[in-house]
Motif scaffolding. Structure first.
Motif, PDB file in Angstrom:
ATOM      1  N   LYS A  30       0.658  -1.206  -0.064  1.00  2.64           N
ATOM      2  CA  LYS A  30      -0.075   0.083   0.171  1.00  2.64           C
ATOM      3  C   LYS A  30       0.994   1.192   0.024  1.00  2.64           C
ATOM      4  O   LYS A  30       0.447   2.218  -0.800  1.00  2.64           O
ATOM      5  CB  LYS A  30      -0.894   0.084   1.080  1.00  2.64           C
ATOM      6  CG  LYS A  30      -2.075  -1.062   1.103  1.00  2.64           C
ATOM      7  CD  LYS A  30      -2.998  -1.007   2.134  1.00  2.64           C
ATOM      8  CE  LYS A  30      -4.084  -1.784   1.986  1.00  2.64           C
ATOM      9  NZ  LYS A  30      -5.245  -1.880   3.162  1.00  2.64           N
ATOM     10  N   LEU A  31       1.885   1.060   0.854  1.00  2.00           N
ATOM     11  CA  LEU A  31       2.697   2.389   1.010  1.00  2.00           C
ATOM     12  C   LEU A  31       3.474   2.720  -0.387  1.00  2.00           C
ATOM     13  O   LEU A  31       3.389   3.652  -1.005  1.00  2.00           O
ATOM     14  CB  LEU A  31       3.898   2.189   2.014  1.00  2.00           C
ATOM     15  CG  LEU A  31       4.947   3.210   2.219  1.00  2.00           C
ATOM     16  CD1 LEU A  31       4.129   4.462   2.571  1.00  2.00           C
ATOM     17  CD2 LEU A  31       5.979   2.765   3.305  1.00  2.00           C
TER      18      LEU A  31
ATOM     19  N   ASN B 107       2.314   1.587  -3.333  1.00  2.00           N
ATOM     20  CA  ASN B 107       1.160   2.134  -4.374  1.00  2.00           C
ATOM     21  C   ASN B 107       1.097   3.450  -4.182  1.00  2.00           C
ATOM     22  O   ASN B 107       0.961   4.299  -5.012  1.00  2.00           O
ATOM     23  CB  ASN B 107      -0.132   1.292  -3.970  1.00  2.00           C
ATOM     24  CG  ASN B 107      -1.076   1.574  -5.034  1.00  2.00           C
ATOM     25  OD1 ASN B 107      -0.825   2.063  -6.149  1.00  2.00           O
ATOM     26  ND2 ASN B 107      -2.359   1.118  -4.669  1.00  2.00           N
ATOM     27  N   TRP B 108       1.096   4.177  -2.790  1.00  2.00           N
ATOM     28  CA  TRP B 108       0.721   5.473  -2.567  1.00  2.00           C
ATOM     29  C   TRP B 108       1.859   6.181  -3.150  1.00  2.00           C
ATOM     30  O   TRP B 108       1.677   7.278  -3.493  1.00  2.00           O
ATOM     31  CB  TRP B 108       0.424   5.519  -1.143  1.00  2.00           C
ATOM     32  CG  TRP B 108       0.145   7.033  -0.584  1.00  2.00           C
ATOM     33  CD1 TRP B 108      -0.659   7.865  -0.899  1.00  2.00           C
ATOM     34  CD2 TRP B 108       1.398   8.097  -0.100  1.00  2.00           C
ATOM     35  NE1 TRP B 108      -0.494   9.118  -0.231  1.00  2.00           N
ATOM     36  CE2 TRP B 108       0.706   8.996   0.283  1.00  2.00           C
ATOM     37  CE3 TRP B 108       2.568   7.584   0.256  1.00  2.00           C
ATOM     38  CZ2 TRP B 108       1.539  10.038   0.774  1.00  2.00           C
ATOM     39  CZ3 TRP B 108       3.449   8.592   0.760  1.00  2.00           C
ATOM     40  CH2 TRP B 108       2.718   9.923   1.018  1.00  2.00           C
ATOM     41  N   ARG B 109       2.878   5.745  -2.678  1.00  4.02           N
ATOM     42  CA  ARG B 109       4.104   6.514  -3.472  1.00  4.02           C
ATOM     43  C   ARG B 109       4.148   6.574  -4.737  1.00  4.02           C
ATOM     44  O   ARG B 109       4.582   7.672  -5.427  1.00  4.02           O
ATOM     45  CB  ARG B 109       5.510   5.936  -2.983  1.00  4.02           C
ATOM     46  CG  ARG B 109       6.095   6.019  -1.529  1.00  4.02           C
ATOM     47  CD  ARG B 109       7.063   5.568  -1.107  1.00  4.02           C
ATOM     48  NE  ARG B 109       7.662   5.608   0.232  1.00  4.02           N
ATOM     49  CZ  ARG B 109       8.121   4.958   0.899  1.00  4.02           C
ATOM     50  NH1 ARG B 109       9.003   3.798   0.353  1.00  4.02           N
ATOM     51  NH2 ARG B 109       8.624   4.989   2.380  1.00  4.02           N
TER      52      ARG B 109
ATOM     53  N   LYS C  46       1.458   6.572  -6.803  1.00 13.82           N
ATOM     54  CA  LYS C  46       0.526   7.473  -7.253  1.00 13.82           C
ATOM     55  C   LYS C  46       0.854   8.930  -6.721  1.00 13.82           C
ATOM     56  O   LYS C  46       0.704   9.843  -7.600  1.00 13.82           O
ATOM     57  CB  LYS C  46      -1.068   7.197  -6.232  1.00 13.82           C
ATOM     58  CG  LYS C  46      -1.560   5.967  -6.940  1.00 13.82           C
ATOM     59  CD  LYS C  46      -2.826   5.809  -5.883  1.00 13.82           C
ATOM     60  CE  LYS C  46      -3.615   4.598  -6.495  1.00 13.82           C
ATOM     61  NZ  LYS C  46      -4.875   4.116  -5.648  1.00 13.82           N
ATOM     62  N   GLU C  47       1.582   9.133  -5.689  1.00 13.82           N
ATOM     63  CA  GLU C  47       2.078  10.486  -5.394  1.00 13.82           C
ATOM     64  C   GLU C  47       3.029  10.940  -6.639  1.00 13.82           C
ATOM     65  O   GLU C  47       3.042  12.295  -6.915  1.00 13.82           O
ATOM     66  CB  GLU C  47       2.781  10.572  -3.883  1.00 13.82           C
ATOM     67  CG  GLU C  47       1.688  10.525  -3.074  1.00 13.82           C
ATOM     68  CD  GLU C  47       0.966  11.824  -2.821  1.00 13.82           C
ATOM     69  OE1 GLU C  47       1.452  12.882  -3.068  1.00 13.82           O
ATOM     70  OE2 GLU C  47      -0.371  11.775  -2.884  1.00 13.82           O
TER      71      GLU C  47
ATOM     72  N   ARG D  37       1.087  11.958  -9.501  1.00 13.90           N
ATOM     73  CA  ARG D  37       0.411  12.987  -9.286  1.00 13.90           C
ATOM     74  C   ARG D  37       1.503  14.402  -9.552  1.00 13.90           C
ATOM     75  O   ARG D  37       1.132  15.267 -10.191  1.00 13.90           O
ATOM     76  CB  ARG D  37      -0.065  13.101  -8.007  1.00 13.90           C
ATOM     77  CG  ARG D  37      -1.342  14.125  -7.822  1.00 13.90           C
ATOM     78  CD  ARG D  37      -1.917  14.093  -6.217  1.00 13.90           C
ATOM     79  NE  ARG D  37      -2.682  12.694  -6.411  1.00 13.90           N
ATOM     80  CZ  ARG D  37      -2.576  11.914  -5.280  1.00 13.90           C
ATOM     81  NH1 ARG D  37      -1.994  11.897  -4.497  1.00 13.90           N
ATOM     82  NH2 ARG D  37      -3.307  10.791  -5.284  1.00 13.90           N
TER      83      ARG D  37
END
Length: 190
Positions: free
Chosen positions: A141-142, A144-146, A148-149, A152
């Motif tokens: 998840k981390l 994946n979040w990284r 996405k960030e 972005r």
């Protein structure tokens, strides 16, 4: 006819033999009488011969009574010894039984403790696997979040870059007022 009678009588004899030939089971009395051992004949029984002198008879009778009392005393001693031996044997058996029960209980407790220990180890392994799975999911998840960030940020940079490129086409400060005035005057209907 005679041969059929003889064969019929032969068959009836055979049937009668098999129906009555099963040996009867010996009763308890029969079994006991076969296995019983009788005591030796007592020397006192039938040993009395009446003396002619009454004093002699009294003396011999007193002697017989003393001998009988000695024998009864010996028999009682033997009986007491046998009862004591039986009591000791029963005590020994009871102690052995108690010890066997104690050993069985200890074995049961040991097996129960081993089973509990095995279950605890299994539970600990399961908890460890669960923790590892959670950590893996959190890491995913981390990550994946990284990602996405990062995407972005890249989109933001692209947008800013596009905006910067378009801004070179923009109007200067002085021409801005003129453009605003034209926009107000020449309104285009939607």
């Amino acid at each position: 006819m005679a041969s059929s009678r003889s064969s019929l009588s032969q068959i009836s004899k055979t049937v009668r033999f098999f129906s009555t030939s099963s040996a009867p089971k010996p009763s308890h009395h029969n079994h006991h009488s076969h296995n019983h051992t009788y005591s030796e004949p007592n020397s006192y029984i039938g040993s009395w011969e009446a003396p002619k002198n009454p004093k002699e008879a009294q003396r011999r009778l007193a002697q017989l009574r003393r001998d009988y009392a000695k024998q009864v005393k010996e028999v009682r001693k033997e009986y007491i010894k046998e009862v004591e031996l039986m009591r000791l044997e029963k005590l020994r058996k009871d102690e052995a039984h108690k010890e066997a029960l104690r050993l069985q209980t200890e074995e049961r407790k040991r097996l129960k403790a081993e089973a509990a220990k095995a279950r605890a180890q299994e539970r600990q392994v399961a908890e460890q696997e669960f923790r590892e799975t959670l950590l893996k999911e959190r890491a995913e998840k981390l990550e994946n979040w990284r990602m996405k960030e990062k995407l972005r940020e890249e989109k933001k940079k692209e947008k800013n870059e596009l905006l910067r490129r378009k801004s070179s086409l923009w109007v200067d400060q002085t021409g801005l007022e003129k453009k605003i005035l034209e926009a107000i005057v020449d309104t285009t209907p939607l």
